[in-house]
Design an enzyme around this catalytic site. Sequence first.
Site, PDB file in Angstrom:
ATOM      1  N   SER A  53      -9.861 108.203 -44.547  1.00  0.00           N
ATOM      2  CA  SER A  53     -10.741 109.369 -44.558  1.00  0.00           C
ATOM      3  C   SER A  53     -10.806 110.073 -45.907  1.00  0.00           C
ATOM      4  O   SER A  53     -11.744 110.832 -46.163  1.00  0.00           O
ATOM      5  CB  SER A  53     -10.304 110.370 -43.488  1.00  0.00           C
ATOM      6  OG  SER A  53      -9.076 110.982 -43.827  1.00  0.00           O
ATOM      7  N   LYS A 114      -6.765 116.619 -45.906  1.00  0.00           N
ATOM      8  CA  LYS A 114      -8.195 116.769 -46.180  1.00  0.00           C
ATOM      9  C   LYS A 114      -8.362 117.640 -47.421  1.00  0.00           C
ATOM     10  O   LYS A 114      -7.406 118.194 -47.960  1.00  0.00           O
ATOM     11  CB  LYS A 114      -8.924 117.431 -45.006  1.00  0.00           C
ATOM     12  CG  LYS A 114      -8.805 116.728 -43.669  1.00  0.00           C
ATOM     13  CD  LYS A 114      -9.587 115.433 -43.608  1.00  0.00           C
ATOM     14  CE  LYS A 114      -9.480 114.799 -42.217  1.00  0.00           C
ATOM     15  NZ  LYS A 114     -10.104 113.462 -42.156  1.00  0.00           N
TER      16      LYS A 114
END
Length: 286
Positions: A53, A114
Amino acid sequence: MSETDSTPAQTPAKAKKPRSETRETLSFLLKLALVVLVFRSFIFAPFSIPSESMMPRLLIGDYLFISKWNYGYSRWSLPWGFPPIPGRIFGRDPARGDVVVFRGPPGDDVDVIKRIIGLPGDSIQVRHGQVILNGVPVPKQRVGDFLLPLSPNYGTDACDSQFQDVDAKGKPVCRYMQFRETLPNGKSYDVLDKGEMPDRDDTKVYNVPAGHVFVMGDNRDNSSDSRFPAPADALPGESSGMGYVPLERIEGKAVVGFWSTDGSANWFLPWTWFTAARLNRIGEGF
């Protein structure tokens, strides 16, 4: 009086207790564990990358250190979230563009990494794959394609056939379109885009509430992030992600990579530990 009678009586010396090597070993291990616990809880902690990701910046098989003091401390700064410190102490807000590790849903038992895109009070929207921050499009410039050599960590099962290619040496790679994104504070980083994906490239407007941040993965078409509600808030049939991330759940800031492997090593063949290493990724900062 005889010479023997005039000699002072000698007090017998106390016998020293024999040292217990087992006890000393246990004492050393306990002290070492305490030092490691304090270091990991308040200074630096290791983290490994389990998913794609955050490509291209982070690959499966990367290992990095996160610093624990940047944003203050909460219960999630400590292993297993214990003791449960209420809120944050010595709290400081992160900056847009910071790569952070936080405790994520669904069960608050998984660490997630993230990039922070929105701060409390910001409005975020994605239109045709471009981030709109507080009503202003974030510059997104096309750069050279990202080529990832296929390996046990990222093979043909992860790279769709439409993205499979070969590099200049004829080795199989996965080729993705790459863009350079620059936030208002000057922070720049590369993101990947596989093409139009309506549920990810065109979103509603998100208004980041107080005490929360909005996070996204750099691999924009393969990241469950704040564009999607947390599982507990998702409607039936709706994709779930991270939702808005509470500041107290942030554990630390990504600092530097200290190891990287393509997954081809065999624990029983020590020389493969080095042939599998991606040495050019070691020491990369953020």
